[in-house]
Design an enzyme around this catalytic site. Structure first.
Site, short mmCIF file in Angstrom:
data_model
loop_
_atom_site.label_atom_id
_atom_site.label_comp_id
_atom_site.label_asym_id
_atom_site.label_seq_id
_atom_site.Cartn_x
_atom_site.Cartn_y
_atom_site.Cartn_z
N LYS A 52 -3.91 3.05 4.24
CA LYS A 52 -2.90 3.52 3.29
C LYS A 52 -2.44 4.93 3.65
O LYS A 52 -3.23 5.74 4.15
CB LYS A 52 -3.49 3.48 1.87
N SER A 127 -0.40 0.99 -6.43
CA SER A 127 0.37 1.67 -5.41
C SER A 127 0.01 1.22 -3.98
O SER A 127 0.73 1.55 -3.02
CB SER A 127 0.14 3.19 -5.50
N SER A 151 -4.77 0.45 -8.65
CA SER A 151 -3.89 0.40 -7.48
C SER A 151 -4.43 -0.37 -6.29
O SER A 151 -3.72 -0.57 -5.31
CB SER A 151 -3.54 1.83 -7.03
#
Length: 452
Positions: A52, A127, A151
């Site tokens: 990420k 996210s 998330s």
């Protein structure tokens, strides 16, 4: 896509072929937009793991999907990256995300939105939407995400993957760009429970560089996975009032499956989810307004041009660099911390957080874990949220876990009438990742959910 378990047994030559194949597939599936750059490796050796864009990898650009950090190159590796390298894996590619991890749809990224590979008209969640979409779309073996209020678990559920939010302090946060420091936790997104346990074991353990890290050794959950264990599981029937009919049915079906496997089901209740939402968004935005104050055009990333003075530098750089959702949360956080409102909002939110944590502890005095929905609906279509509040309400089932700091694992348990994934989460006691992974492992085997 090959599983992480199998990939770890391959030779370096075979892994090179897999990396080349991943790079090819990424180019073929550009419409998903799960990767924000061409896959690249910081080491030549190891199983490729997608990272990420808020986790530091030395000599890689790290932007948190924000214009304000474009061009910033990380000078060091996050602890989880070191641990990957020590366990036969390597960082390979950057995953798209909501800007500074603020969002539930991966639409706020400066790189454009990521699409759900199960139905590209729908959001992948957020996210960590890029991480989940890549794993579900067969363009990543496994990925690392971060979970502030769901998330990892929510995008995993929307895309039909497995996602684990570890106990707060079980995985080092050193090298993770902070959104809300008391809530953030790095965790794995994988194809199945076995891979989840392997990746979690690799990144867990004490880190002297992280003051919130618990002094415990790395876990060994994979070697101890036991589908035969039976548990006392709490169900929260009052939670279902906010869920769609398909989610409610899937929840009841999962309960019946757990009972058929020999698990004991106990009904419990918790504080209304509206209090969870209120407390969470006050605390996380307050911490975000503090954490993001450092991004001012002086030390990191982009700086605005045509400046008159220092005040102009701050205003123009932050106005041009931050997206609308980030600005919204900074403003809200600054408001609840301001003089005259601190006691009325922030202190009350911390009291509610303490109450939520106490309620989890009371339930865990009587049961081993809790079964809960992940979201009130399946992955929604792009544009279906009419206001930011609609997006915030999609987190009602996940944020309590972060407020309490306990672990939770999400896994697919069914499909909607439109063949979209439906996920549920098992919430455990502090540091009992083994228990929830064992239960999820048995559930996964009996359900055997397959997606096209």
């Amino acid at each position: 896509m090959i599983t992480l378990k199998k990939a770890l047994s391959l030779s370096e030559e075979e892994l090179k072929d897999i990396k080349d194949d991943i790079s090819k597939k990424v180019k073929e599936k550009l419409e998903i937009n799960a990767y924000i750059s061409e896959p690249l490796s910081s080491l030549n050796k190891g199983v490729p793991i997608l990272i990420k864009d808020n986790i530091n990898v030395k000599d890689w650009e790290i932007t948190c999907a924000s214009k304000i950090l474009k061009g910033y190159i990380s000078p060091y590796n996050a602890t989880v990256i070191h641990k990957l390298h020590q366990n036969g894996m390597c960082a390979y590619g950057r995953a798209n995300m909501d800007e500074f991890a603020m969002g539930s749809t991966t639409e706020s990224s400066c790189y454009g939105r990521t699409k759900n590979p199960r139905d590209t008209s729908r959001v992948p969640g957020g996210s960590s939407g890029g991480s989940a979409a890549a794993v579900a779309g067969g363009i990543a073996i496994a990925a690392l995400g971060s979970d502030t209020g769901g998330s990892i678990r929510q995008p995993a559920a929307f895309c039909g993957c497995v996602g684990l939010k570890p106990t707060y302090g079980r995985v080092s946060r050193y090298g993770l760009v902070a959104y809300s420091s008391s809530l953030d936790q790095i965790g794995p997104i994988t194809q199945n429970i076995e891979d989840c346990a392997i990746l979690f074991d690799a990144i867990s353990g004490f880190d002297k560089m992280d003051s919130t890290s618990f002094d415990l050794p790395s876990t060994q959950t994979f070697s101890k996975l036991d589908e035969g264990k039976r548990f006392k599981i709490a169900v929260l029937d009052d939670y279902l009032k906010d869920a769609d009919a398909e989610i409610q049915k899937s929840y009841q079906d999962t309960i019946k499956t757990l009972q058929s496997l020999g698990h004991q089901i106990v009904s419990k209740s918790m504080l209304d989810t509206s209090y969870h939402i209120s407390a969470y968004y006050i605390i996380c935005t307050a911490e975000a307004s503090s954490n993001l104050a450092r991004f001012d055009g002086v030390r990191y990333g982009n700086r605005a041009g045509n400046l008159n003075d220092l005040k102009d530098l701050y205003i123009k750089t932050r106005s041009e660099g931050f997206g609308e959702e980030v600005k919204r949360r900074i403003m809200l956080g600054s408001f609840v911390l301001s003089s005259g409102y601190y006691d009325a909002y922030y202190i009350k939110a911390q009291k509610i957080r303490k109450l939520i944590k106490k309620q989890y502890e009371q339930i865990f005095n009587d049961v081993d874990m809790i079964l809960s929905p992940i979201a009130p609906s399946v992955a929604p279509k792009f544009g279906s949220s009419h206001s930011p509040l609609d997006m915030y309400l999609s987190d009602i089932y996940t944020i309590g876990v972060n407020l309490a700091g306990v672990p939770a694992v999400s896994l697919p348990v069914g499909k909607s009438k439109d063949k979209l994934p439906i996920g549920m989460q098992l919430i455990g006691k502090n540091f009992d990742e083994q228990g929830i992974l064992d239960c999820a492992y048995g559930l996964e085997k009996i359900l055997d959910i397959q997606f096209d």
